[in-house]
Design a protein around this motif. Structure first.
Motif, mmCIF file in Angstrom:
data_model
loop_
_atom_site.group_PDB
_atom_site.id
_atom_site.type_symbol
_atom_site.label_atom_id
_atom_site.label_comp_id
_atom_site.label_asym_id
_atom_site.label_seq_id
_atom_site.Cartn_x
_atom_site.Cartn_y
_atom_site.Cartn_z
ATOM 1 N N GLU A 27 -0.797 8.291 -13.098
ATOM 2 C CA GLU A 27 -1.191 8.305 -11.696
ATOM 3 C C GLU A 27 -0.414 7.242 -10.922
ATOM 4 O OE1 GLU A 27 -3.250 10.237 -10.099
ATOM 5 O OE2 GLU A 27 -4.189 11.343 -11.753
ATOM 6 N N ASN A 28 -0.496 7.350 -9.599
ATOM 7 C CA ASN A 28 0.042 6.307 -8.735
ATOM 8 C C ASN A 28 -1.042 5.338 -8.300
ATOM 9 O OD1 ASN A 28 2.788 7.134 -8.542
ATOM 10 N ND2 ASN A 28 2.104 8.886 -7.323
ATOM 11 N N VAL A 29 -2.236 5.501 -8.878
ATOM 12 C CA VAL A 29 -3.381 4.673 -8.498
ATOM 13 C C VAL A 29 -3.211 3.246 -9.011
ATOM 14 C CG1 VAL A 29 -5.856 4.345 -8.863
ATOM 15 C CG2 VAL A 29 -4.938 6.630 -8.442
ATOM 16 N N TRP A 30 -3.589 2.287 -8.166
ATOM 17 C CA TRP A 30 -3.659 0.879 -8.546
ATOM 18 C C TRP A 30 -5.103 0.427 -8.338
ATOM 19 C CZ3 TRP A 30 0.510 -2.254 -10.166
ATOM 20 C CH2 TRP A 30 1.756 -1.611 -10.158
ATOM 21 N N GLY A 80 -19.322 -7.999 -16.358
ATOM 22 C CA GLY A 80 -18.654 -8.116 -15.066
ATOM 23 C C GLY A 80 -18.713 -6.809 -14.294
ATOM 24 N N LEU A 81 -19.793 -6.045 -14.487
ATOM 25 C CA LEU A 81 -19.951 -4.778 -13.757
ATOM 26 C C LEU A 81 -19.882 -5.041 -12.257
ATOM 27 C CD1 LEU A 81 -20.646 -1.728 -13.863
ATOM 28 C CD2 LEU A 81 -23.062 -2.380 -13.732
ATOM 29 N N GLY A 82 -19.073 -4.224 -11.585
ATOM 30 C CA GLY A 82 -18.912 -4.367 -10.153
ATOM 31 C C GLY A 82 -17.714 -5.196 -9.742
ATOM 32 N N GLN A 83 -16.963 -5.708 -10.715
ATOM 33 C CA GLN A 83 -15.813 -6.539 -10.381
ATOM 34 C C GLN A 83 -14.662 -5.732 -9.796
ATOM 35 O OE1 GLN A 83 -15.373 -9.709 -10.258
ATOM 36 N NE2 GLN A 83 -16.657 -10.769 -11.737
ATOM 37 N N SER A 84 -14.426 -4.525 -10.345
ATOM 38 C CA SER A 84 -13.255 -3.773 -9.886
ATOM 39 C C SER A 84 -13.488 -2.266 -9.991
ATOM 40 C CB SER A 84 -12.026 -4.143 -10.722
ATOM 41 O OG SER A 84 -12.035 -3.457 -11.969
ATOM 42 N N GLU A 85 -12.511 -1.532 -9.458
ATOM 43 C CA GLU A 85 -12.581 -0.064 -9.490
ATOM 44 C C GLU A 85 -12.396 0.496 -10.896
ATOM 45 O OE1 GLU A 85 -10.914 0.745 -4.949
ATOM 46 O OE2 GLU A 85 -9.579 1.005 -6.658
ATOM 47 N N LEU A 86 -12.054 -0.333 -11.864
ATOM 48 C CA LEU A 86 -11.966 0.156 -13.237
ATOM 49 C C LEU A 86 -13.318 0.673 -13.720
ATOM 50 C CD1 LEU A 86 -9.655 -2.514 -14.915
ATOM 51 C CD2 LEU A 86 -9.100 -0.126 -14.429
ATOM 52 N N VAL A 144 -0.858 -2.782 -14.029
ATOM 53 C CA VAL A 144 -1.819 -1.947 -13.312
ATOM 54 C C VAL A 144 -3.243 -2.358 -13.625
ATOM 55 C CG1 VAL A 144 -2.630 0.424 -12.963
ATOM 56 C CG2 VAL A 144 -0.184 -0.033 -13.310
ATOM 57 N N ALA A 145 -3.518 -2.625 -14.900
ATOM 58 C CA ALA A 145 -4.878 -2.948 -15.333
ATOM 59 C C ALA A 145 -4.832 -3.558 -16.722
ATOM 60 C CB ALA A 145 -5.762 -1.703 -15.337
ATOM 61 N N ASN A 146 -5.873 -4.304 -17.044
ATOM 62 C CA ASN A 146 -6.063 -4.835 -18.389
ATOM 63 C C ASN A 146 -7.374 -4.311 -18.955
ATOM 64 O OD1 ASN A 146 -7.578 -7.722 -19.669
ATOM 65 N ND2 ASN A 146 -5.979 -6.640 -20.778
ATOM 66 N N ILE A 147 -7.317 -3.804 -20.182
ATOM 67 C CA ILE A 147 -8.515 -3.376 -20.905
ATOM 68 C C ILE A 147 -8.590 -4.228 -22.163
ATOM 69 C CG2 ILE A 147 -9.674 -1.460 -22.065
ATOM 70 C CD1 ILE A 147 -8.041 0.421 -20.193
ATOM 71 N N ASN A 148 -9.615 -5.031 -22.258
ATOM 72 C CA ASN A 148 -9.738 -6.006 -23.341
ATOM 73 C C ASN A 148 -10.762 -5.553 -24.376
ATOM 74 O OD1 ASN A 148 -9.119 -8.589 -24.545
ATOM 75 N ND2 ASN A 148 -11.145 -9.259 -23.887
ATOM 76 N N MET A 149 -10.443 -5.761 -25.655
ATOM 77 C CA MET A 149 -11.341 -5.357 -26.736
ATOM 78 C C MET A 149 -11.620 -6.564 -27.628
ATOM 79 S SD MET A 149 -9.828 -1.541 -27.582
ATOM 80 C CE MET A 149 -8.103 -2.008 -27.518
ATOM 81 N N ASP A 150 -12.856 -6.999 -27.629
ATOM 82 C CA ASP A 150 -13.246 -8.191 -28.380
ATOM 83 C C ASP A 150 -14.613 -7.945 -29.001
ATOM 84 O OD1 ASP A 150 -13.630 -10.716 -29.395
ATOM 85 O OD2 ASP A 150 -13.379 -11.765 -27.504
ATOM 86 N N SER A 173 0.817 -1.208 0.000
ATOM 87 C CA SER A 173 0.000 0.000 0.000
ATOM 88 C C SER A 173 0.851 1.258 0.000
ATOM 89 C CB SER A 173 -0.928 -0.015 1.220
ATOM 90 O OG SER A 173 -0.180 -0.117 2.414
ATOM 91 N N GLU A 174 2.013 1.194 0.635
ATOM 92 C CA GLU A 174 2.875 2.373 0.660
ATOM 93 C C GLU A 174 3.348 2.710 -0.746
ATOM 94 O OE1 GLU A 174 7.060 3.941 2.694
ATOM 95 O OE2 GLU A 174 6.149 2.052 3.321
ATOM 96 N N GLU A 175 3.717 1.655 -1.507
ATOM 97 C CA GLU A 175 4.177 1.876 -2.878
ATOM 98 C C GLU A 175 3.036 2.378 -3.748
ATOM 99 O OE1 GLU A 175 7.644 -1.429 -3.571
ATOM 100 O OE2 GLU A 175 5.565 -2.116 -3.455
ATOM 101 N N LYS A 176 1.819 1.860 -3.507
ATOM 102 C CA LYS A 176 0.692 2.198 -4.361
ATOM 103 C C LYS A 176 0.249 3.642 -4.168
ATOM 104 C CE LYS A 176 -1.175 -2.455 -4.643
ATOM 105 N NZ LYS A 176 -2.267 -3.349 -4.294
ATOM 106 N N HIS A 177 0.443 4.169 -3.002
ATOM 107 C CA HIS A 177 -0.091 5.495 -2.711
ATOM 108 C C HIS A 177 1.005 6.515 -2.402
ATOM 109 C CE1 HIS A 177 -4.073 3.768 -2.779
ATOM 110 N NE2 HIS A 177 -3.658 2.830 -1.952
ATOM 111 N N GLN A 178 2.205 6.236 -2.920
ATOM 112 C CA GLN A 178 3.281 7.171 -2.667
ATOM 113 C C GLN A 178 2.984 8.514 -3.342
ATOM 114 O OE1 GLN A 178 6.880 5.818 -4.583
ATOM 115 N NE2 GLN A 178 5.716 4.703 -6.096
ATOM 116 N N THR A 179 3.522 9.553 -2.780
ATOM 117 C CA THR A 179 3.287 10.889 -3.313
ATOM 118 C C THR A 179 4.055 11.085 -4.614
ATOM 119 O OG1 THR A 179 3.042 11.743 -1.077
ATOM 120 C CG2 THR A 179 3.446 13.353 -2.840
#
Length: 553
Positions: free
Chosen positions: A539-542, A430-436, A409-415, A20-26
């Motif tokens: 961003e530093n967001v994960w 899969g709505l609701g699966q993640s913060e994406l 960080v994330a995967n965005i799939n196009m099919d 978490s420290e790495e994910k939210h570093q300034t």
């Protein structure tokens, strides 16, 4: 010499990635001259256009590319095209000094000269049934194998459901329904209600039958619970079927696996003194199995086996300050190839599925390449092989990742992008699966669009494309496309005109580029996907999995 693929199990400790420290570093201050302006972003965003997308689709789905089957002339043409396009815009090889990741595979093609004997009747290949084998051998058979109906063929302790409970199926052939019990009941307390779980997928059913020691496995096809008609089975499960080469030559799989249509199922249930509709009803009430009298199945499968190597394509725009952290865009480049036994048209062009997604990869990549200042995080484009064969390319990558899951960080799939105009909503599978979802909601809102859930929950779409393989190793994965609500009457009329054609062309010869298409909705989707990646790349967001997601663990 046999090549063996080791599918490495990746522990949860590895998957947790940065702490978490790495994910939210300034974030350190960046000089103004090294930040893209709003105008820079807008110019790249608007550079995504339907004319270029159409051109990519026309090339990739042309007869020259022969349906883009793995390990074919069409594959080589596709990889060459991707290499040329991504090199021209400044992307670098994503696998060391190569754009390619080798995926050793085996092709198993069952001869259609077979019949399935049940009772006193012979059922014909294609029209009545499709049978084959995942075992790497020239010859497999069922010989007077007893038939057992095992309901949905599910063993799911977390749902208190086991259709195999107390049953020994060794040497027998199990017959089972497609989808899972939630589809039949529509009760959200049963599995996931109408929304298919992985237990409803054909891949799972064959795997579980194999674990139970069955000799054969037959799925009963019905259009509504399968979400596709019989012709899809006939075309998709015939011809060369690709898989991995394993030490046991897949002897752990059932000897013969396949499908029968619902008319055949009704007939054989009658022969067994059972009523198919009543058996279905009983199977949806709870764990269920029943012997099918004295009925046995016999079939001989003669295979042509060929080992080959196919390739995932990987290209990267290295990040300026965090090159080891990647935003991953994916699409599968493969389709069903060609069938030389046919008269006339022999090419399964795969224009919607998935020349559209492959072309979209190029368009999104080009938008990033046009930014005056390279994003902080790397942008990686991955076109994977053998999706149509059970997500093989993405599964292989997931077991042998070039980029650690903890640094993705994330995967965005196009099919299979929308080709029938703009929508006022975005369907999120899969709505609701993640913060994406939050990032997509913001991007869509700027376009005047709203977020909608899966329009076909019973189809289990979230488990049917390559993002599923990435999700399985902990990478938050998004799969979305233009929704079901047209923006205006003209688009509504176009959709009515195209509906029948698009529906019947899935996995059929007629999935070809059409001048009737309206790619404006696909452009809006690509622009939204570009914006999500752009935001995450600076961003530093994960993004995290939601607490209720089965992928969180």
């Amino acid at each position: 010499m046999k090549k063996t693929i080791v599918l490495t199990l990746i522990t949860s400790a590895i998957l947790t990635g940065c702490n978490s420290e790495e994910k939210h570093q300034t974030q350190a201050a960046i000089p103004a001259e090294k930040v893209n302006t709003t105008a820079d972003f807008t110019a790249s965003y608007n550079s995504i256009n339907k004319e270029q997308l159409a051109q990519h689709i026309k090339v990739l789905a042309s007869d020259e590319f022969e349906g883009r089957a793995p390990s074919s002339k069409g594959e080589q043409l596709t990889l060459d095209y991707l290499t040329k396009q991504l090199t021209a815009i400044g992307f670098k090889p994503g696998n060391g000094d190569s754009f390619l990741q080798a995926v050793p595979m085996v092709s198993i093609e069952a001869s259609p000269e077979m019949s399935l004997s049940i009772g006193d009747k012979e059922y014909q290949y294609g029209h009545d049934m499709v049978m084959g084998s995942s075992r790497i051998s020239d010859f497999e058979q069922l010989k007077d194998s007893e038939l057992v109906f095992v309901g949905y063929g599910v063993n799911a302790p977390e749902y208190n459901w086991n259709d195999y409970e107390g049953l020994d199926v060794k040497g027998k052939t199990v017959v089972m329904l497609v989808n899972d019990p939630g589809f039949a009941t529509k009760d959200p307390a049963v599995f996931n209600g109408e929304a298919m779980t992985y237990y409803g997928r054909w891949t799972y059913k064959y795997e579980e039958a194999s674990r139970q020691g069955a000799e054969g496995a037959i799925i009963v096809h019905e259009t509504a619970p399968a979400s596709y008609n019989w012709s899809v089975v006939e075309h998709s499960w015939s011809g060369p079927q690709f898989g991995f080469v394993r030490d046991d030559l897949n002897k752990g799989r059932v000897a013969v696996e396949g499908w029968v249509n619902v008319d055949v199922a009704s007939e054989i249930f009658d022969k067994a003194g059972l009523n198919f509709e009543q058996a279905k009803t009983q199977a949806a009430k709870g764990s269920y199995h029943v012997d099918m009298g004295d009925l046995t199945a016999s079939v001989t499968v003669n295979n042509t086996v060929k080992e080959s190597v196919s390739y995932n394509f990987i290209a990267t725009l290295p990040g300026r300050t965090k090159a080891d952290e990647h935003i991953l865009y994916s699409a599968h480049w493969d389709h069903l190839g060609k069938d030389t036994s046919l008269e006339g048209d022999q090419v399964y062009n795969g224009a919607v599925d998935n020349a559209s997604g492959t072309g979209a990869l190029i368009e999104v990549a080009e938008a990033f390449a046009k930014l005056p200042v390279t994003p902080e995080r790397s942008i990686t484009i991955m076109a994977v092989t053998a999706e149509e064969q059970g997500l093989l390319g993405s599964k292989f990558y997931a077991a042998n990742p070039i980029i650690p899951a903890a640094k993705t960080v994330a995967n965005i799939n196009m099919d299979a992008l929308g080709v029938n105009g703009r929508s006022s909503d975005v369907s999120v599978y899969g709505l609701g699966q993640s913060e994406l979802d939050n990032f997509l909601t913001a991007a869509a809102k700027k376009q005047g669009r709203t977020i909608a859930g899966d329009p076909r929950p019973a189809a289990g779409i979230y488990y049917r494309s390559d993002h599923f393989a990435f999700a399985n190793i902990g990478i938050p994965a998004l799969y979305a496309k233009s929704g079901k609500t047209p923006v205006d009457e003209a688009t509504k009329a176009l959709r009515a005109e195209l509906k029948e054609t698009l529906g019947k062309c899935y996995h059929n010869l007629c999935d070809e580029y059409s001048e009737q298409w309206d790619l404006s909705g696909a452009v809006e989707d690509m622009q939204a996907f570009f914006e999500i990646g752009y935001e995450l790349s600076n961003e530093n967001v994960w993004p995290q999995w939601s607490k209720t997601s089965e992928f969180k663990r």
